[in-house]
Design a protein around this motif. Sequence first.
Motif, PDB file in Angstrom:
ATOM      1  N   VAL A 263       0.935   4.090  -2.944  1.00 61.74           N
ATOM      2  CA  VAL A 263       0.680   5.508  -2.665  1.00 61.74           C
ATOM      3  C   VAL A 263       1.849   6.364  -3.152  1.00 61.74           C
ATOM      4  O   VAL A 263       1.651   7.407  -3.781  1.00 61.74           O
TER       5      VAL A 263
ATOM      6  N   GLY B  54       1.668   9.106  -6.120  1.00 61.22           N
ATOM      7  CA  GLY B  54       2.100  10.470  -5.822  1.00 61.22           C
ATOM      8  C   GLY B  54       3.169  10.954  -6.788  1.00 61.22           C
ATOM      9  O   GLY B  54       3.117  12.087  -7.278  1.00 61.22           O
TER      10      GLY B  54
ATOM     11  N   ALA C 285       0.830  -1.200   0.000  1.00 63.21           N
ATOM     12  CA  ALA C 285       0.000   0.000   0.000  1.00 63.21           C
ATOM     13  C   ALA C 285       0.867   1.254   0.000  1.00 63.21           C
ATOM     14  O   ALA C 285       0.587   2.215  -0.724  1.00 63.21           O
TER      15      ALA C 285
END
Length: 75
Positions: free
Chosen positions: A13, A17, A9
Motif C-alpha cells: 500500500v 501510494g 500488505a
Amino acid sequence: YGPGDAWAAGALVLYLGVMAVAVGYLAPRYRSAAEAAGRSDGEGYAAAIRGVNRVGPFVAAAVLATVVLMVLKPG
C-alpha cells in the motif's frame, strides 16, 4: 510471504501510494518547475516547487517505512 501478511500488505500500500503521488503530483510539478526555470520565471518556479517541498518529506517517510517493513518483516 504473501499479501495476507500485514507487513507485506502495508508495504504494498505504501509503495503504491508513493508511486501514485510521484506520477500524479510530483512529476507534473517538477516539469512545471523546469519549464519556469527555462523561462527564467522565478515566481513560477517558486510556485511549482513549493508543493514539492511540502509533499517530498512525506514521500521520503513513506519510502523509508516501506524499506523498514520489507527488511524487518515485523509480525
